[in-house]
Design a protein around this motif. Structure first.
Motif, PDB file in Angstrom:
ATOM      1  N   LEU A  40      -9.277  36.949  32.007  1.00  0.00           N
ATOM      2  CA  LEU A  40     -10.734  37.160  32.796  1.00  0.00           C
ATOM      3  C   LEU A  40     -11.615  36.025  32.986  1.00  0.00           C
ATOM      4  CD1 LEU A  40     -12.170  39.400  34.571  1.00  0.00           C
ATOM      5  CD2 LEU A  40     -13.620  39.835  32.112  1.00  0.00           C
ATOM      6  N   SER A  41     -11.941  35.531  32.225  1.00  0.00           N
ATOM      7  CA  SER A  41     -12.543  34.694  31.647  1.00  0.00           C
ATOM      8  C   SER A  41     -12.469  32.316  32.821  1.00  0.00           C
ATOM      9  CB  SER A  41     -13.329  33.604  30.495  1.00  0.00           C
ATOM     10  OG  SER A  41     -13.922  32.375  30.724  1.00  0.00           O
ATOM     11  N   GLN A  44     -12.260  33.959  36.405  1.00  0.00           N
ATOM     12  CA  GLN A  44     -14.329  34.338  37.121  1.00  0.00           C
ATOM     13  C   GLN A  44     -14.289  32.843  37.443  1.00  0.00           C
ATOM     14  OE1 GLN A  44     -15.696  36.164  34.154  1.00  0.00           O
ATOM     15  NE2 GLN A  44     -15.775  38.189  34.872  1.00  0.00           N
ATOM     16  N   ASN A  45     -13.547  31.546  36.801  1.00  0.00           N
ATOM     17  CA  ASN A  45     -13.993  30.510  37.103  1.00  0.00           C
ATOM     18  C   ASN A  45     -12.834  29.676  38.175  1.00  0.00           C
ATOM     19  OD1 ASN A  45     -16.986  30.458  35.301  1.00  0.00           O
ATOM     20  ND2 ASN A  45     -15.600  30.743  33.378  1.00  0.00           N
ATOM     21  N   LEU A  50      -7.018  30.660  41.928  1.00  0.00           N
ATOM     22  CA  LEU A  50      -7.032  32.207  41.224  1.00  0.00           C
ATOM     23  C   LEU A  50      -5.546  32.609  41.622  1.00  0.00           C
ATOM     24  CD1 LEU A  50      -8.029  34.867  40.196  1.00  0.00           C
ATOM     25  CD2 LEU A  50      -8.527  35.441  42.619  1.00  0.00           C
TER      26      LEU A  50
END
Length: 57
Positions: A40-41, A44-45, A50
């Motif tokens: 998830l981290s 998000q970055n 993605l």
């Protein structure tokens, strides 16, 4: 000053109005996966990458 949408944007929005109650007609699932806190981290970055982190590309 607010931008005025081009004719293409108006055309797309006008033709998409029939699908406002059924978005699944235009969008489909390409992959399902479990996400832990680390992934998830990363997602998000990820910015533009993605899909690469998700393993689709």
């Amino acid at each position: 000053m607010k931008a005025v949408p081009g004719i293409t944007g108006i055309f797309i929005r006008w033709n998409s109005m029939d699908y406002t109650d059924s978005p699944e007609s235009l969008v489909s699932t390409i992959k399902e996966f479990k996400v832990d806190q680390a992934m998830l981290s990363q997602m998000q970055n990820a910015g533009m990458y993605l899909l690469k982190i998700a393993g689709v590309m």
